[in-house]
Scaffold this motif. Structure first.
Motif, short mmCIF file in Angstrom:
data_model
loop_
_atom_site.label_atom_id
_atom_site.label_comp_id
_atom_site.label_asym_id
_atom_site.label_seq_id
_atom_site.Cartn_x
_atom_site.Cartn_y
_atom_site.Cartn_z
N LEU A 94 10.13 6.55 9.72
CA LEU A 94 8.93 7.84 9.63
C LEU A 94 8.32 7.84 8.31
N GLY A 95 8.74 7.86 7.25
CA GLY A 95 8.03 8.16 6.15
C GLY A 95 7.00 7.07 5.70
N ARG A 96 7.55 5.87 6.07
CA ARG A 96 6.30 4.70 5.98
C ARG A 96 5.12 4.79 6.81
N GLY A 136 0.72 -1.10 0.06
CA GLY A 136 -0.04 0.04 0.09
C GLY A 136 0.90 1.22 0.22
N ILE A 137 2.15 1.11 -0.17
CA ILE A 137 3.16 2.25 -0.02
C ILE A 137 3.98 2.40 -1.18
N THR A 138 3.99 3.68 -1.78
CA THR A 138 5.09 3.89 -2.86
C THR A 138 5.97 4.78 -2.17
N VAL A 139 7.27 4.48 -2.54
CA VAL A 139 8.46 5.06 -2.19
C VAL A 139 9.16 5.81 -3.22
N SER A 140 9.23 6.98 -3.60
CA SER A 140 10.05 7.81 -4.65
C SER A 140 11.19 8.20 -4.04
#
Length: 282
Positions: A78-80, A21-25
């Motif tokens: 933290l970002g996730r 469910g998470i996208t990381v750019s």
């Protein structure tokens, strides 16, 4: 510092086990080499849900490290975790001391925030709901750009900050701290803030509070460094002239590093405080 890195490494492993469910750019350049004739290339990472129906609030986080160390890579947890709570989260790098001085750092933060304002809608974020945050030195930089438009004015852009969440922020009154410390020229924090008292004052947020400031939340450890406790107390006295009921949350048993390490644990109250603050920004 070794334990600090270890905790974040372990948290990264745990977070990596569930990335659905998470996208990381990653490593998106917000500032090119040679910007304004002296700036280095700097990048940021963006964490956002894969399924977004309506534009989401945005958290831009600035790392600590005494203005001379640290990197965005340490804060993927933290970002996730924030992005799983429907907050588009940006973790940024900035130029570090001693090669670069404090005004350069402020300019880089303004450049990153302008980039976010112009581009975050492509990642599901709402450019009208940008909260800047940071821990320690990062908290100082976040507060500085939140109350001072000078860095944005120098770039010819508007200040897009809608709120600020400061986590055990250092340097809120760096002018007072450096005067009292009376360090020899070129030593300690003077490598970042220079030997010029005018620079110390110009980069101390306490002297630039005003009626049009964005809303802020302050988190402080009760057992943090004396300089942070005293600086926060002084800042609160001045800030209360504009906001009679400052949103200051003191965690009485927390020291400086645990104030950010606790964000590894989503159920933690500090995480909830910041999450709710960001979500309530309009």
């Amino acid at each position: 510092m070794g334990n600090f890195v270890l905790w974040f490494f372990l948290g990264f492993i745990l977070a990596s086990c569930s990335l659905r469910g998470i996208t990381v750019s990653e490593n998106i350049t917000y500032m090119e080499e040679g910007f304004l004739g002296e700036m280095p290339q700097k990048q940021l990472n963006i964490f956002y849900p894969k399924k977004i129906t309506d534009p989401l609030p945005v958290l831009v986080f600035i790392h600590g490290g005494s203005w001379r160390s640290g990197s965005k890579e340490r804060y993927g947890v933290l970002g996730r975790r924030m992005s799983r709570r429907e907050i588009v989260t940006v973790i940024m790098d900035y130029p570090l001391s001693p090669e670069y001085k404090i005004h350069t750092m402020g300019m880089a933060v303004a450049k990153a925030l302008d980039w976010v304002s112009e581009n975050i809608s492509a990642y599901g974020g709402d450019p009208g709901r940008i909260v800047v945050s940071g821990h320690s030195a990062g908290g100082h930089l976040a507060s500085l750009v939140a109350v001072r438009d000078v860095y944005f004015d120098s770039l010819g852009v508007r200040n897009p900050i809608a709120g600020a969440a400061l986590i055990d922020a250092a340097g809120l009154d760096m002018y007072h701290y450096l005067k009292e410390a009376n360090n020899a020229p070129g030593t300690s924090h003077l490598r970042t803030f220079t030997d010029d008292p005018e620079v110390w004052r110009a980069t101390s947020p306490i002297y630039f509070l005003h009626e049009e400031m964005p809303p802020m939340i302050f988190l402080m450890g009760g057992k943090t460094y004396k300089s942070i406790r005293e600086g926060t107390d002084r800042f609160m006295q001045a800030y209360s002239d504009f906001e009679p009921k400052p949103d200051l949350r003191i965690q009485k048993n927390k020291r400086h590093v645990p104030m950010i390490v606790q964000f590894l644990y989503t159920p933690g109250r500090a995480f909830r405080w910041v999450r709710d603050f960001v979500k309530n920004i309009d």
